[in-house]
Design a protein around this motif. Structure first.
Motif, PDB file in Angstrom:
ATOM      1  N   PHE A  90       0.850  -1.189   0.000  1.00 52.88           N
ATOM      2  CA  PHE A  90       0.000   0.000   0.000  1.00 52.88           C
ATOM      3  C   PHE A  90       0.886   1.239   0.000  1.00 52.88           C
ATOM      4  O   PHE A  90       1.964   1.252   0.600  1.00 52.88           O
ATOM      5  CB  PHE A  90      -0.874   0.061   1.257  1.00 52.88           C
ATOM      6  CG  PHE A  90      -1.965  -0.960   1.318  1.00 52.88           C
ATOM      7  CD1 PHE A  90      -3.271  -0.626   0.979  1.00 52.88           C
ATOM      8  CD2 PHE A  90      -1.701  -2.249   1.742  1.00 52.88           C
ATOM      9  CE1 PHE A  90      -4.283  -1.564   1.052  1.00 52.88           C
ATOM     10  CE2 PHE A  90      -2.711  -3.196   1.817  1.00 52.88           C
ATOM     11  CZ  PHE A  90      -4.004  -2.853   1.465  1.00 52.88           C
ATOM     12  N   ALA A  91       0.409   2.307  -0.648  1.00 59.03           N
ATOM     13  CA  ALA A  91       1.038   3.620  -0.565  1.00 59.03           C
ATOM     14  C   ALA A  91      -0.044   4.619  -0.178  1.00 59.03           C
ATOM     15  O   ALA A  91      -1.174   4.549  -0.673  1.00 59.03           O
ATOM     16  CB  ALA A  91       1.686   4.013  -1.885  1.00 59.03           C
ATOM     17  N   LEU A  92       0.291   5.546   0.700  1.00 57.51           N
ATOM     18  CA  LEU A  92      -0.680   6.470   1.269  1.00 57.51           C
ATOM     19  C   LEU A  92      -0.186   7.901   1.131  1.00 57.51           C
ATOM     20  O   LEU A  92       0.993   8.184   1.384  1.00 57.51           O
ATOM     21  CB  LEU A  92      -0.900   6.124   2.736  1.00 57.51           C
ATOM     22  CG  LEU A  92      -1.897   6.946   3.545  1.00 57.51           C
ATOM     23  CD1 LEU A  92      -3.313   6.696   3.043  1.00 57.51           C
ATOM     24  CD2 LEU A  92      -1.787   6.586   5.026  1.00 57.51           C
ATOM     25  N   SER A  93      -1.079   8.823   0.729  1.00 56.03           N
ATOM     26  CA  SER A  93      -0.700  10.223   0.557  1.00 56.03           C
ATOM     27  C   SER A  93      -1.894  11.119   0.858  1.00 56.03           C
ATOM     28  O   SER A  93      -3.047  10.725   0.678  1.00 56.03           O
ATOM     29  CB  SER A  93      -0.215  10.474  -0.876  1.00 56.03           C
ATOM     30  OG  SER A  93       0.016  11.854  -1.110  1.00 56.03           O
ATOM     31  N   GLN A  99       4.145  13.441  -1.351  1.00 56.60           N
ATOM     32  CA  GLN A  99       4.159  12.974   0.039  1.00 56.60           C
ATOM     33  C   GLN A  99       3.500  11.602   0.139  1.00 56.60           C
ATOM     34  O   GLN A  99       2.296  11.483   0.361  1.00 56.60           O
ATOM     35  CB  GLN A  99       3.431  13.981   0.937  1.00 56.60           C
ATOM     36  CG  GLN A  99       3.997  15.385   0.888  1.00 56.60           C
ATOM     37  CD  GLN A  99       5.454  15.434   1.327  1.00 56.60           C
ATOM     38  OE1 GLN A  99       5.846  14.813   2.314  1.00 56.60           O
ATOM     39  NE2 GLN A  99       6.274  16.172   0.584  1.00 56.60           N
ATOM     40  N   TRP A 100       4.308  10.550   0.008  1.00 59.29           N
ATOM     41  CA  TRP A 100       3.797   9.189   0.077  1.00 59.29           C
ATOM     42  C   TRP A 100       4.502   8.409   1.183  1.00 59.29           C
ATOM     43  O   TRP A 100       5.704   8.571   1.401  1.00 59.29           O
ATOM     44  CB  TRP A 100       4.020   8.441  -1.244  1.00 59.29           C
ATOM     45  CG  TRP A 100       3.176   8.936  -2.374  1.00 59.29           C
ATOM     46  CD1 TRP A 100       3.502   9.901  -3.282  1.00 59.29           C
ATOM     47  CD2 TRP A 100       1.858   8.491  -2.732  1.00 59.29           C
ATOM     48  NE1 TRP A 100       2.477  10.094  -4.180  1.00 59.29           N
ATOM     49  CE2 TRP A 100       1.452   9.235  -3.862  1.00 59.29           C
ATOM     50  CE3 TRP A 100       0.991   7.534  -2.200  1.00 59.29           C
ATOM     51  CZ2 TRP A 100       0.220   9.056  -4.473  1.00 59.29           C
ATOM     52  CZ3 TRP A 100      -0.237   7.348  -2.812  1.00 59.29           C
ATOM     53  CH2 TRP A 100      -0.620   8.099  -3.925  1.00 59.29           C
ATOM     54  N   SER A 101       3.751   7.563   1.872  1.00 55.21           N
ATOM     55  CA  SER A 101       4.325   6.581   2.785  1.00 55.21           C
ATOM     56  C   SER A 101       3.826   5.217   2.342  1.00 55.21           C
ATOM     57  O   SER A 101       2.816   5.117   1.632  1.00 55.21           O
ATOM     58  CB  SER A 101       3.902   6.858   4.233  1.00 55.21           C
ATOM     59  OG  SER A 101       2.485   6.792   4.359  1.00 55.21           O
ATOM     60  N   SER A 102       4.505   4.155   2.726  1.00 54.96           N
ATOM     61  CA  SER A 102       4.106   2.831   2.272  1.00 54.96           C
ATOM     62  C   SER A 102       4.083   1.843   3.431  1.00 54.96           C
ATOM     63  O   SER A 102       4.762   2.023   4.440  1.00 54.96           O
ATOM     64  CB  SER A 102       5.039   2.332   1.165  1.00 54.96           C
ATOM     65  OG  SER A 102       6.360   2.229   1.639  1.00 54.96           O
ATOM     66  N   MET A 346       9.021   7.728  -6.886  1.00 54.09           N
ATOM     67  CA  MET A 346       9.269   6.305  -6.688  1.00 54.09           C
ATOM     68  C   MET A 346       8.934   5.930  -5.244  1.00 54.09           C
ATOM     69  O   MET A 346       9.504   6.469  -4.298  1.00 54.09           O
ATOM     70  CB  MET A 346      10.722   5.981  -6.997  1.00 54.09           C
ATOM     71  CG  MET A 346      11.170   6.412  -8.392  1.00 54.09           C
ATOM     72  SD  MET A 346      10.079   5.873  -9.731  1.00 54.09           S
ATOM     73  CE  MET A 346      10.347   4.103  -9.654  1.00 54.09           C
ATOM     74  N   VAL A 347       7.976   5.021  -5.106  1.00 52.44           N
ATOM     75  CA  VAL A 347       7.542   4.551  -3.787  1.00 52.44           C
ATOM     76  C   VAL A 347       7.700   3.033  -3.792  1.00 52.44           C
ATOM     77  O   VAL A 347       6.861   2.304  -4.337  1.00 52.44           O
ATOM     78  CB  VAL A 347       6.085   4.945  -3.496  1.00 52.44           C
ATOM     79  CG1 VAL A 347       5.705   4.535  -2.076  1.00 52.44           C
ATOM     80  CG2 VAL A 347       5.887   6.444  -3.698  1.00 52.44           C
ATOM     81  N   GLY A 348       8.780   2.538  -3.207  1.00 56.80           N
ATOM     82  CA  GLY A 348       9.065   1.115  -3.282  1.00 56.80           C
ATOM     83  C   GLY A 348       9.566   0.755  -4.671  1.00 56.80           C
ATOM     84  O   GLY A 348       9.759   1.608  -5.541  1.00 56.80           O
ATOM     85  N   GLY A 349       9.737  -0.536  -4.915  1.00 52.14           N
ATOM     86  CA  GLY A 349      10.243  -0.961  -6.213  1.00 52.14           C
ATOM     87  C   GLY A 349       9.334  -1.918  -6.938  1.00 52.14           C
ATOM     88  O   GLY A 349       9.691  -2.447  -7.991  1.00 52.14           O
ATOM     89  N   SER A 350       8.140  -2.149  -6.393  1.00 54.67           N
ATOM     90  CA  SER A 350       7.197  -3.098  -6.994  1.00 54.67           C
ATOM     91  C   SER A 350       6.099  -2.371  -7.749  1.00 54.67           C
ATOM     92  O   SER A 350       5.959  -1.150  -7.653  1.00 54.67           O
ATOM     93  CB  SER A 350       6.587  -3.990  -5.907  1.00 54.67           C
ATOM     94  OG  SER A 350       7.581  -4.708  -5.220  1.00 54.67           O
TER      95      SER A 350
END
Length: 366
Positions: A90-93, A99-102, A346-350
């Motif tokens: 999951f990514a959240l903004s 501004q993203w967190s995962s 880029m948020v994670g690599g998947s």
């Protein structure tokens, strides 16, 4: 549990609550509005009673300012962007931009997400369904779908969540739920996998492989519509037309969903369109392809205008009317405020397969 937490069951979801201080997740946001409305009426009654008795009203007394008190009791909403993807990521903004967190709820891939009366619901491979009242980390819980087939898309309308999927070249699956917990099979014999479902014009519409299409007025009883020549890849409604895309670079626009739509346009690329979203503020359909290409068209007539290219395979689109964000492979969530230039974050690599923007009541947050 550690830290004095205890598991409390609510409609089949187990939530860790610190004693009795935490709100129950899953409470219908409409119920919150009802409570607030009742509170407002009580304040008005107090105000009228105060005036009728000729009593002085201290300025600190909320019943002396019923309008202000009622406004204070209105639900407070906040913007929430959520992307879902491979292995339960999951990514959240709060803004859909930088501004993203995962976080991760480990399990099968999640392919799509929607928001409705009891909260967020995401669906994915092997029948996976997850539910959250808030969409926040630690607030997601797997639910039993009753199927092991891949679920490819989900939508919400008229108090009903509807998910679709199936087995390619074998069967179609349609599930419905009012609460995101108990799911009922509504499938009809289409013999092909369904890939997209939308709620528009107060009805549900779904399309899929081998040109299959179906429609429903209530999400429960479905009608098989005339099949197309090629597999449909997307469907959307806007500017008074249904816009369909297929895997052969064609666009089809029609005033109705019923009947086989005629080919009315194309997009000058080798891309296969994987997501289409109508943007009411701009009055445009926005399309993305498997090569990261982006396109716009107002009605699906003629050639769609090719725009910027985002990283990897572009799987899904979300918008709040100002920002448009594209979820794609390689961990990219690219945003634009002008539909011309997309800025990759880029948020994670998947891979990110689904994305959604919603306005949610902050009272539901822990």
């Amino acid at each position: 549990m550690a830290g004095g937490l205890k598991n409390v069951g609510y409609k089949g979801i187990r939530y860790p609550l610190p004693g009795s201080m935490r709100k129950l997740p899953g409470v219908d946001s409409k119920a919150i509005g009802t409570v607030r409305s009742i509170a407002g009426l009580i304040l008005i009654a107090l105000f009228l009673e105060c005036n009728a008795a000729g009593l002085p009203c201290p300025s600190a007394d909320p019943s002396c300012d019923p309008v202000g008190a009622i406004l204070a009791f209105q639900p407070r909403l906040t913007d929430r962007w959520i992307a879902v993807g491979a292995a339960g990521n999951f990514a959240l903004s709060s803004d859909g931009q930088s501004q993203w967190s995962s976080f991760t709820l480990a399990g099968n891939n999640l392919r799509a997400i929607t928001y409705g009366s009891v909260g967020f619901v995401a669906v994915g491979d092997a029948g996976r369904i997850v539910l959250s009242a808030t969409g926040l980390s630690g607030e997601w819980f797997d639910q039993a779908s009753g199927t092991a087939v891949n679920l490819t898309d989900i939508t919400y309308g008229n108090g009903l969540y509807v998910a679709v999927g199936g087995v390619p070249a074998v069967s179609a699956t349609i599930l419905s739920s009012t609460d995101g917990i108990v799911w009922t099979d509504r499938s009809i014999p289409l013999s092909r996998q369904l890939t997209k479902v939308v709620f528009a014009n107060n009805q549900f519409y779904t399309v899929g492989d081998a040109g299959v299409r179906a429609a429903s007025a209530d999400g429960i009883t479905w009608t098989n519509e005339t099949a197309g020549i090629n597999p449909w890849t997307t469907v959307a409604l806007g500017n008074g037309v249904f816009l369909f895309t297929d895997d052969a670079n064609n666009m089809y626009s029609s005033a109705t969903f019923a009947g086989l739509p005629a080919t009315t346009g194309s997009y000058a690329s080798a891309a296969t369109i994987l997501a289409t979203l109508f943007l009411p503020v701009q009055g445009l359909f926005f399309l993305v392809g498997d090569g990261g290409q982006t396109f716009v068209t107002s009605n699906g007539q003629g050639g769609a205008l090719l725009g910027d290219t985002v990283t990897g395979v572009a799987w899904a689109i979300a918008s709040d009317g100002f920002t448009v964000t594209v979820a794609s492979d390689l961990g990219s969530l690219a945003y634009s405020t002008d539909l011309s230039t997309f800025n990759p974050i880029m948020v994670g690599g998947s891979a990110w397969y689904g994305i959604l923007h919603a306005r949610v009541p902050v009272e539901m947050d822990p």
